[in-house]
Write a protein that holds these residues in place. Sequence first.
Motif, PDB file in Angstrom:
ATOM      1  N   LEU A   1      84.162  13.401 -53.533  1.00 48.54           N
ATOM      2  CA  LEU A   1      85.518  13.491 -52.990  1.00 48.54           C
ATOM      3  C   LEU A   1      86.050  14.914 -52.982  1.00 48.54           C
ATOM      4  O   LEU A   1      87.202  15.139 -52.632  1.00 48.54           O
ATOM      5  N   GLY A   2      85.197  15.859 -53.338  1.00 48.28           N
ATOM      6  CA  GLY A   2      85.606  17.257 -53.339  1.00 48.28           C
ATOM      7  C   GLY A   2      84.880  18.107 -52.315  1.00 48.28           C
ATOM      8  O   GLY A   2      85.044  19.326 -52.306  1.00 48.28           O
ATOM      9  N   THR A   3      84.089  17.484 -51.463  1.00 48.27           N
ATOM     10  CA  THR A   3      83.339  18.263 -50.483  1.00 48.27           C
ATOM     11  C   THR A   3      83.830  17.961 -49.072  1.00 48.27           C
ATOM     12  O   THR A   3      84.002  16.792 -48.716  1.00 48.27           O
ATOM     13  N   PRO A   4      84.049  18.988 -48.281  1.00 47.41           N
ATOM     14  CA  PRO A   4      84.547  18.782 -46.917  1.00 47.41           C
ATOM     15  C   PRO A   4      83.654  17.862 -46.086  1.00 47.41           C
ATOM     16  O   PRO A   4      84.151  17.038 -45.319  1.00 47.41           O
ATOM     17  N   TYR A   5      82.335  17.982 -46.245  1.00 45.69           N
ATOM     18  CA  TYR A   5      81.410  17.140 -45.481  1.00 45.69           C
ATOM     19  C   TYR A   5      81.679  15.659 -45.755  1.00 45.69           C
ATOM     20  O   TYR A   5      81.804  14.848 -44.836  1.00 45.69           O
ATOM     21  N   ASN A   6      81.725  15.296 -47.040  1.00 42.82           N
ATOM     22  CA  ASN A   6      81.929  13.892 -47.388  1.00 42.82           C
ATOM     23  C   ASN A   6      83.313  13.407 -46.985  1.00 42.82           C
ATOM     24  O   ASN A   6      83.463  12.288 -46.495  1.00 42.82           O
ATOM     25  N   LEU A   7      84.324  14.238 -47.181  1.00 46.92           N
ATOM     26  CA  LEU A   7      85.676  13.835 -46.782  1.00 46.92           C
ATOM     27  C   LEU A   7      85.745  13.563 -45.288  1.00 46.92           C
ATOM     28  O   LEU A   7      86.349  12.571 -44.853  1.00 46.92           O
ATOM     29  N   ALA A   8      85.099  14.402 -44.492  1.00 47.64           N
ATOM     30  CA  ALA A   8      85.077  14.190 -43.042  1.00 47.64           C
ATOM     31  C   ALA A   8      84.346  12.893 -42.705  1.00 47.64           C
ATOM     32  O   ALA A   8      84.787  12.119 -41.844  1.00 47.64           O
ATOM     33  N   LYS A   9      83.243  12.635 -43.383  1.00 37.63           N
ATOM     34  CA  LYS A   9      82.480  11.405 -43.155  1.00 37.63           C
ATOM     35  C   LYS A   9      83.334  10.186 -43.500  1.00 37.63           C
ATOM     36  O   LYS A   9      83.378   9.209 -42.736  1.00 37.63           O
ATOM     37  N   PHE A  10      84.039  10.232 -44.624  1.00 34.80           N
ATOM     38  CA  PHE A  10      84.874   9.099 -45.023  1.00 34.80           C
ATOM     39  C   PHE A  10      85.996   8.864 -44.013  1.00 34.80           C
ATOM     40  O   PHE A  10      86.307   7.730 -43.675  1.00 34.80           O
ATOM     41  N   ARG A  11      86.569   9.943 -43.501  1.00 40.75           N
ATOM     42  CA  ARG A  11      87.615   9.796 -42.472  1.00 40.75           C
ATOM     43  C   ARG A  11      87.043   9.147 -41.208  1.00 40.75           C
ATOM     44  O   ARG A  11      87.671   8.279 -40.605  1.00 40.75           O
ATOM     45  N   ARG A  12      85.839   9.575 -40.800  1.00 39.34           N
ATOM     46  CA  ARG A  12      85.197   8.985 -39.622  1.00 39.34           C
ATOM     47  C   ARG A  12      84.937   7.498 -39.819  1.00 39.34           C
ATOM     48  O   ARG A  12      84.935   6.725 -38.872  1.00 39.34           O
ATOM     49  N   LEU A  13      84.724   7.106 -41.057  1.00 40.83           N
ATOM     50  CA  LEU A  13      84.459   5.698 -41.360  1.00 40.83           C
ATOM     51  C   LEU A  13      85.741   4.881 -41.482  1.00 40.83           C
ATOM     52  O   LEU A  13      85.681   3.684 -41.743  1.00 40.83           O
ATOM     53  N   GLY A  14      86.890   5.545 -41.316  1.00 43.34           N
ATOM     54  CA  GLY A  14      88.150   4.807 -41.293  1.00 43.34           C
ATOM     55  C   GLY A  14      88.978   4.861 -42.554  1.00 43.34           C
ATOM     56  O   GLY A  14      90.017   4.202 -42.639  1.00 43.34           O
ATOM     57  N   TYR A  15      88.548   5.651 -43.523  1.00 40.56           N
ATOM     58  CA  TYR A  15      89.358   5.791 -44.732  1.00 40.56           C
ATOM     59  C   TYR A  15      90.516   6.736 -44.448  1.00 40.56           C
ATOM     60  O   TYR A  15      90.369   7.723 -43.728  1.00 40.56           O
ATOM     61  N   THR A  16      91.658   6.437 -45.022  1.00 37.74           N
ATOM     62  CA  THR A  16      92.871   7.225 -44.806  1.00 37.74           C
ATOM     63  C   THR A  16      92.968   8.341 -45.833  1.00 37.74           C
ATOM     64  O   THR A  16      92.229   8.369 -46.824  1.00 37.74           O
ATOM     65  N   GLU A  17      93.907   9.236 -45.599  1.00 38.48           N
ATOM     66  CA  GLU A  17      94.160  10.307 -46.572  1.00 38.48           C
ATOM     67  C   GLU A  17      94.527   9.708 -47.934  1.00 38.48           C
ATOM     68  O   GLU A  17      94.125  10.227 -48.971  1.00 38.48           O
ATOM     69  N   GLU A  18      95.282   8.613 -47.916  1.00 38.93           N
ATOM     70  CA  GLU A  18      95.662   7.961 -49.171  1.00 38.93           C
ATOM     71  C   GLU A  18      94.441   7.419 -49.902  1.00 38.93           C
ATOM     72  O   GLU A  18      94.395   7.430 -51.136  1.00 38.93           O
ATOM     73  N   ASP A  19      93.446   6.937 -49.135  1.00 36.76           N
ATOM     74  CA  ASP A  19      92.211   6.438 -49.746  1.00 36.76           C
ATOM     75  C   ASP A  19      91.460   7.540 -50.487  1.00 36.76           C
ATOM     76  O   ASP A  19      90.734   7.271 -51.443  1.00 36.76           O
TER      77      ASP A  19
END
Length: 132
Positions: free
Chosen positions: A44-62
């Motif tokens: 949850l601290g890497t830009p790559y993973n955060l971008a991937k999670f957003r693409r998968l539909g997770y919100t900023e709150e998630d």
Amino acid sequence: MAHTAQAREILGPDAFLAVEHAVLLETDPGRARSLAREHLHGYLGTPYNLAKFRRLGYTEEDLLGGGSDRLVDDLVFWGDPETVVRKLRGHAEAGADHVAVQVIGVEPGTSALPQWRRLAAALLPGTAGVSR
């Protein structure tokens, strides 16, 4: 499993798709999620993973505060062995050819072998007494 399904769609039916998933043999929701959040801290601290999670539909709150329960429960399968195995089989149903299992929550310096044996018994009925 959404990521597995997306990967299968992109790769097509003939490519070999191997996925990895963290698991935790813990049935207490509070303890399970606490241990899972410790494991997910680096992700949850890497830009790559955060971008991937957003693409998968997770919100900023998630993505805040160690991850929402929804995110944590999706990224670390926890529960009794039968529950974990049922969730892992979802990857095969989503198109994975192979699922690598990462057992977490093991104290440093100790073996995950007891957890592997419990998972094996749930995956392969009749192996409960088998040891190697």
